[in-house]
Design a protein around this motif. Structure first.
Motif, short mmCIF file in Angstrom:
data_model
loop_
_atom_site.label_atom_id
_atom_site.label_comp_id
_atom_site.label_asym_id
_atom_site.label_seq_id
_atom_site.Cartn_x
_atom_site.Cartn_y
_atom_site.Cartn_z
N UNK A 195 0.81 -1.22 0.00
CA UNK A 195 0.00 0.00 0.00
C UNK A 195 0.84 1.27 0.00
N UNK A 196 1.83 1.37 0.87
CA UNK A 196 2.55 2.63 1.03
C UNK A 196 3.39 3.02 -0.19
N UNK A 197 4.20 2.12 -0.78
CA UNK A 197 4.87 2.51 -2.02
C UNK A 197 3.89 2.85 -3.14
N UNK A 198 2.79 2.10 -3.22
CA UNK A 198 1.77 2.39 -4.22
C UNK A 198 1.16 3.77 -4.00
N UNK A 199 0.87 4.09 -2.76
CA UNK A 199 0.28 5.40 -2.44
C UNK A 199 1.19 6.54 -2.88
N UNK A 200 2.48 6.44 -2.54
CA UNK A 200 3.40 7.53 -2.86
C UNK A 200 3.70 7.60 -4.36
N UNK A 201 3.79 6.45 -5.01
CA UNK A 201 3.98 6.46 -6.46
C UNK A 201 2.76 7.03 -7.16
N UNK A 202 1.58 6.61 -6.71
CA UNK A 202 0.34 7.08 -7.33
C UNK A 202 0.16 8.58 -7.17
N UNK A 203 0.55 9.12 -6.02
CA UNK A 203 0.45 10.56 -5.82
C UNK A 203 1.33 11.31 -6.82
N UNK A 204 2.52 10.79 -7.07
CA UNK A 204 3.41 11.40 -8.07
C UNK A 204 2.78 11.32 -9.46
N UNK B 206 -3.30 -1.20 -21.94
CA UNK B 206 -4.66 -1.75 -21.95
C UNK B 206 -4.89 -2.90 -21.01
N UNK B 207 -3.82 -3.39 -20.37
CA UNK B 207 -3.95 -4.52 -19.44
C UNK B 207 -3.89 -3.97 -18.01
N UNK B 208 -5.00 -4.02 -17.30
CA UNK B 208 -5.03 -3.51 -15.94
C UNK B 208 -6.12 -4.20 -15.15
N UNK B 209 -5.92 -4.27 -13.83
CA UNK B 209 -6.88 -4.93 -12.96
C UNK B 209 -6.91 -6.44 -13.14
N UNK B 210 -5.81 -7.02 -13.61
CA UNK B 210 -5.74 -8.45 -13.89
C UNK B 210 -4.81 -9.16 -12.91
N UNK C 22 -6.34 -0.20 -9.64
CA UNK C 22 -6.54 -0.17 -11.09
C UNK C 22 -7.73 0.70 -11.46
N UNK C 23 -8.81 0.58 -10.70
CA UNK C 23 -10.01 1.36 -10.98
C UNK C 23 -9.81 2.85 -10.69
N UNK C 24 -9.10 3.16 -9.62
CA UNK C 24 -8.91 4.55 -9.23
C UNK C 24 -7.88 5.28 -10.06
N UNK C 25 -6.83 4.59 -10.48
CA UNK C 25 -5.68 5.27 -11.06
C UNK C 25 -5.64 5.24 -12.59
N UNK C 26 -6.56 4.52 -13.20
CA UNK C 26 -6.55 4.43 -14.66
C UNK C 26 -6.64 5.78 -15.34
N UNK C 27 -7.41 6.69 -14.77
CA UNK C 27 -7.58 8.01 -15.39
C UNK C 27 -6.28 8.82 -15.41
N UNK C 28 -5.32 8.40 -14.60
CA UNK C 28 -4.04 9.12 -14.52
C UNK C 28 -2.92 8.41 -15.29
N UNK C 29 -3.29 7.44 -16.11
CA UNK C 29 -2.29 6.74 -16.92
C UNK C 29 -1.57 5.62 -16.20
#
Length: 307
Positions: A132-141, A250-254, A189-196
């Protein structure tokens, strides 16, 4: 010998738990395909105790000796400061971040009646919080980049397990953590798709420190002259590399199982037989209906280690 396609040329990848086993194999494979790699490993023992900078530094040295580019990070990614520092290492060293491979983990196996609260907390901390934590900080960037008009081709590869998919006797803490990673993957995957950002998970099987005792016979290294080491961790890495690359668009949430020369797309929970009374059931009616539905439902997968 596999020929490099440079599928990750120009990309920067962070790999946690990359000092040994699967993480090391992933880091080396990503570097061989052109990625610059941040090699994270706290250098803990199999049960999570202790710290050492050596494992991460050794993998960095291997990558550099092969002509690649890598930097070590020995911080604890299950803390917010450690996870933030990990992402900052990529950005400060290479000026960008394209891929996060969450892999760090350890085991404290016990049957449930013997499982201490500390063993539960420690395993969920490194596996689930450590994802969770590395994902959170990477996603924020990446979100900030997208909002600034620089939408990335970002990739996250999380590491679950067959224990997370089907359960494993004696591994209640590990199974719960790995199942949680699957839920986290779907939400991210659902939350971050809009940000690439694309987020996927693997459930690998390979010979590592974490599996060598559990699967000592089936995961033994082959004898000299054998053509294919089916349980080598390097067998899992090609899928991780592809999921880390822009080529996986195109491959996400898998969720993928990966073992030896086999790749399987896991299909998760799907509704099975159903009944709708249109009103509240009595307990007896609910039980009778449940038994009828179970009779026509597919049998569940067996739990690892169950008789």
């Amino acid at each position: 010998m596999t020929t490099s396609t440079r599928i990750c040329a120009g990309r920067v990848a962070v790999v946690t738990g990359a000092g040994r086993g699967l993480g090391r194999a992933h880091a080396l494979a990503l570097a061989a395909e052109g990625a610059r790699v941040v090699v994270n490993d706290i250098g803990a023992a199999l049960d999570g105790s202790g710290k050492a900078a050596g494992p991460a530094a050794e993998v960095v040295a291997e990558i550099r000796a092969a002509g690649g580019d890598a930097v070590a990070h020995a911080g604890d990614i299950a803390t917010s400061d450690g996870a933030a520092a990990l992402i900052a290492t990529a950005l400060d060293t290479y000026g960008r971040l394209d891929t996060l491979v969450n892999n760090a983990g350890f085991l404290r196996d016990r049957m449930l009646v013997n499982l201490d609260e500390d063993d539960w907390d420690a395993v969920l901390r490194v596996h689930l919080k450590g994802h969770f934590l590395p994902l959170k900080h990477a996603a924020a960037h990446w979100r900030a980049e997208a909002k600034a008009g620089r939408t990335p081709e970002a990739r996250v590869v999380n590491t679950s397990s067959g224990a997370g998919l089907s359960g494993s006797v004696g591994q209640g803490n590990y199974s719960a953590a790995k199942a949680g990673i699957l839920g986290l993957t779907l939400v991210a995957a659902a939350e971050m798709g809009r940000y690439g950002v694309q987020v996927n998970a693997i459930a690998p099987a390979a010979r590592t420190r974490m599996t060598e005792q559990t699967f000592a016979e089936t995961m033994a290294a082959p004898q000299d002259g054998a053509a294919f080491d089916a349980m080598a961790p390097e067998n899992v890495s090609p899928l991780v590399v592809w999921l880390s690359a822009a080529a996986s668009a195109g491959v996400t949430g898998r969720v993928f199982e990966a073992e030896a020369g086999r790749i399987t797309v896991m299909e998760g929970w799907h509704p099975g037989p159903t009944a709708d009374k249109g009103a509240r059931w009595t307990p007896a009616e609910a039980g009778e209906t449940a038994l009828k539905l179970l009779a026509s439902a597919r049998a569940p997968e067996g739990v690892y280690g169950a008789s």
